[in-house]
Scaffold this active site. Structure first.
Site, mmCIF file in Angstrom:
data_model
loop_
_atom_site.group_PDB
_atom_site.id
_atom_site.type_symbol
_atom_site.label_atom_id
_atom_site.label_comp_id
_atom_site.label_asym_id
_atom_site.label_seq_id
_atom_site.Cartn_x
_atom_site.Cartn_y
_atom_site.Cartn_z
ATOM 1 N N SER A 1 -34.966 28.141 0.254
ATOM 2 C CA SER A 1 -35.580 27.198 -0.695
ATOM 3 C C SER A 1 -36.744 27.809 -1.481
ATOM 4 C CB SER A 1 -36.032 25.918 0.023
ATOM 5 O OG SER A 1 -34.939 25.280 0.655
ATOM 6 N N ARG B 1 -39.854 15.110 -7.289
ATOM 7 C CA ARG B 1 -39.795 13.897 -6.455
ATOM 8 C C ARG B 1 -40.493 12.724 -7.159
ATOM 9 N NH1 ARG B 1 -39.962 15.729 -0.159
ATOM 10 N NH2 ARG B 1 -38.476 17.440 -0.398
ATOM 11 N N TRP C 1 -42.124 18.889 -7.357
ATOM 12 C CA TRP C 1 -42.650 18.031 -8.435
ATOM 13 C C TRP C 1 -41.583 17.084 -8.955
ATOM 14 C CZ3 TRP C 1 -47.663 17.713 -8.753
ATOM 15 C CH2 TRP C 1 -48.472 18.824 -8.522
ATOM 16 N N ARG D 1 -40.815 7.370 3.466
ATOM 17 C CA ARG D 1 -40.853 8.839 3.597
ATOM 18 C C ARG D 1 -42.272 9.345 3.867
ATOM 19 N NH1 ARG D 1 -36.812 12.028 1.852
ATOM 20 N NH2 ARG D 1 -38.306 13.587 1.203
ATOM 21 N N SER E 1 -43.425 22.716 -2.741
ATOM 22 C CA SER E 1 -42.794 23.726 -3.589
ATOM 23 C C SER E 1 -42.876 23.315 -5.058
ATOM 24 C CB SER E 1 -41.317 23.895 -3.193
ATOM 25 O OG SER E 1 -40.546 22.808 -3.672
ATOM 26 N N HIS F 1 -44.419 12.323 6.220
ATOM 27 C CA HIS F 1 -45.387 13.359 5.816
ATOM 28 C C HIS F 1 -46.680 13.221 6.625
ATOM 29 C CE1 HIS F 1 -42.643 14.458 2.715
ATOM 30 N NE2 HIS F 1 -42.858 13.410 1.953
ATOM 31 N N GLU G 1 -40.490 22.996 -6.929
ATOM 32 C CA GLU G 1 -39.372 22.062 -7.132
ATOM 33 C C GLU G 1 -39.713 20.660 -6.626
ATOM 34 O OE1 GLU G 1 -39.041 25.168 -5.805
ATOM 35 O OE2 GLU G 1 -38.143 26.065 -7.606
ATOM 36 N N ARG H 1 -37.816 27.454 10.323
ATOM 37 C CA ARG H 1 -37.486 26.299 9.476
ATOM 38 C C ARG H 1 -37.031 25.163 10.371
ATOM 39 N NH1 ARG H 1 -35.107 25.559 3.485
ATOM 40 N NH2 ARG H 1 -35.139 23.291 3.516
ATOM 41 N N ASN I 1 -39.383 15.748 7.078
ATOM 42 C CA ASN I 1 -40.293 14.590 7.191
ATOM 43 C C ASN I 1 -39.611 13.305 6.730
ATOM 44 O OD1 ASN I 1 -42.177 16.476 7.892
ATOM 45 N ND2 ASN I 1 -43.383 16.328 6.019
ATOM 46 N N ASP J 1 -39.752 21.222 7.224
ATOM 47 C CA ASP J 1 -38.762 20.353 6.572
ATOM 48 C C ASP J 1 -38.342 19.201 7.483
ATOM 49 O OD1 ASP J 1 -37.189 19.569 4.457
ATOM 50 O OD2 ASP J 1 -35.518 20.883 4.979
ATOM 51 N N LEU K 1 -57.981 33.298 12.513
ATOM 52 C CA LEU K 1 -56.649 32.890 12.037
ATOM 53 C C LEU K 1 -56.703 32.693 10.529
ATOM 54 C CD1 LEU K 1 -53.707 31.883 12.480
ATOM 55 C CD2 LEU K 1 -54.663 29.585 12.803
HETATM 56 C C1 IPE Z 1 -38.741 23.134 1.199
HETATM 57 O O1 IPE Z 1 -38.209 21.921 1.586
HETATM 58 C C2 IPE Z 1 -40.123 22.936 0.637
HETATM 59 C C3 IPE Z 1 -41.147 22.562 1.609
HETATM 60 C C4 IPE Z 1 -40.980 22.478 2.899
HETATM 61 C C5 IPE Z 1 -42.454 22.312 1.041
HETATM 62 P P1 IPE Z 1 -37.295 21.063 0.595
HETATM 63 O O2 IPE Z 1 -36.894 19.854 1.343
HETATM 64 O O3 IPE Z 1 -37.986 20.870 -0.697
HETATM 65 O O4 IPE Z 1 -36.064 22.045 0.359
HETATM 66 P P2 IPE Z 1 -34.544 21.732 0.026
HETATM 67 O O5 IPE Z 1 -34.553 20.783 -1.138
HETATM 68 O O6 IPE Z 1 -33.948 21.127 1.249
HETATM 69 O O7 IPE Z 1 -33.946 23.066 -0.274
HETATM 70 C C1 IPE Z 2 -40.690 18.420 4.032
HETATM 71 O O1 IPE Z 2 -39.978 17.268 4.351
HETATM 72 C C2 IPE Z 2 -41.990 18.141 3.310
HETATM 73 C C3 IPE Z 2 -41.989 18.506 1.883
HETATM 74 C C4 IPE Z 2 -41.016 19.094 1.249
HETATM 75 C C5 IPE Z 2 -43.187 18.184 1.123
HETATM 76 P P1 IPE Z 2 -39.017 16.584 3.299
HETATM 77 O O2 IPE Z 2 -39.804 15.617 2.490
HETATM 78 O O3 IPE Z 2 -38.272 17.614 2.510
HETATM 79 O O4 IPE Z 2 -38.020 15.808 4.255
HETATM 80 P P2 IPE Z 2 -36.431 15.719 4.126
HETATM 81 O O5 IPE Z 2 -35.928 17.131 4.047
HETATM 82 O O6 IPE Z 2 -36.152 14.933 2.891
HETATM 83 O O7 IPE Z 2 -36.001 15.035 5.375
HETATM 84 MG MG MG Z 3 -36.511 18.587 2.790
#
Ligand code: IPE
Ligand code: IPE
Ligand code: MG
Length: 234
Positions: free
Chosen positions: A190, A65, A63, A27, A59, A31, A61, A182, A16, A14, A125
């Site tokens: 999450s 975005r 989708w 953003r 995740s 990634h 969820e 995490r 990125n 998390d 692995l």
């Molecule tokens: C969790 O991160 C999902 C992934 C790392 C793929 P999110 O950024 O989507 O989670 P929330 O929204 O902070 O709970």
């Molecule tokens: C995690 O980073 C990657 C994915 C969920 C795909 P985020 O994109 O959630 O980055 P933040 O949490 O918005 O900083």
């Molecule tokens: Mg995030």
């Protein structure tokens, strides 16, 4: 303090977006930078003897975005698989996926299948990508499969045990995670591996995922080694 290496490490990658935002970048640049952290963690697993590495990459969820970000993430996945295929074959890494990959673009599904097939004989692995993954959806799918088998008469109520349920999850045959990492400081699951994390040790770091170094992975292993796992006992 035991120096036991966790057999299975799971990571919620998390932060990125925030990493990129801090630098005035889009953003997706976060990634992209995050791919390097994946490489470092894979290397750390090979070096320390961690046998399973499960990464929460996308995740169910996620989708929600913007399409631009989702499309860029899918392209990153495709490129990552193209670039890493030969190295995975060579290094003894076996690719697996969990999640409803039928929801991914067909080009990603084909790539996943290709790399999984190419690495199927590897054992050093197990590299597990959670894609379009939701812990609740996974449990729902397992319940549905059990209901179907109950209706067909191949499973009875008395057969339903934690082991049977576990065998119907996407992670069937894999050990449960010993350690969950995490990044970016959020203290939540999450919707990740809800069933499998029952007794997993949790390590949260404030670092954003693109900043996560091999030393941070080793620090998480050390933290894990300082824990006393009691599983409800004394
Ligand atoms: C969790 O991160 C999902 C992934 C790392 C793929 P999110 O950024 O989507 O989670 P929330 O929204 O902070 O709970
Ligand atoms: C995690 O980073 C990657 C994915 C969920 C795909 P985020 O994109 O959630 O980055 P933040 O949490 O918005 O900083
Ligand atoms: Mg995030």
């Amino acid at each position: 303090m035991s120096a036991v290496v966790p057999k299975h490490v799971a990571i919620i990658m998390d932060g990125n977006g925030r990493w990129a935002q801090q630098r005035g970048l889009p953003r997706i640049a976060g990634h992209e930078a995050g791919s390097k952290s994946i490489e470092r963690c894979v290397q750390a697993c090979l070096d320390t003897g961690v046998q399973y590495l499960t990464l929460y990459a996308f995740s169910s969820e996620n989708w929600k975005r913007p399409a631009l970000e989702v499309n860029a993430l899918m392209l990153l996945l495709e490129n990552f698989l193209n670039q890493k295929r030969d190295e995975m074959v060579r290094e003894g890494i076996r690719l697996h996926h969990i999640g409803r990959i039928q929801e991914l673009p067909s080009v990603c599904q084909r790539k996943l299948r290709e790399v999984m097939d190419a690495t199927a004989a590897n054992t050093k692995l197990h590299f597990v990508l959670a894609l379009s993954y939701s812990g609740r959806a996974e449990i729902v799918d397992a319940v549905k499969s059990l209901v179907r088998d109950t209706a067909a008469g191949t499973v009875s109520e008395a057969d339903i045990t934690p082991e049977l349920i576990g065998s119907r999850l996407n992670t069937a045959g894999m050990p449960e995670p010993d350690l969950l990492i995490r990044t970016s400081g959020e203290m939540r699951i999450s919707n990740f591996l809800l069933w499998q994390l029952s007794y997993t040790e949790i390590h949260v770091t404030k670092k954003f995922w693109p900043e996560f170094e091999k030393a941070d992975f080793l620090a998480a292993l050390e933290d894990f080694q300082s824990r006393s796992r009691r599983y409800g006992g004394v």
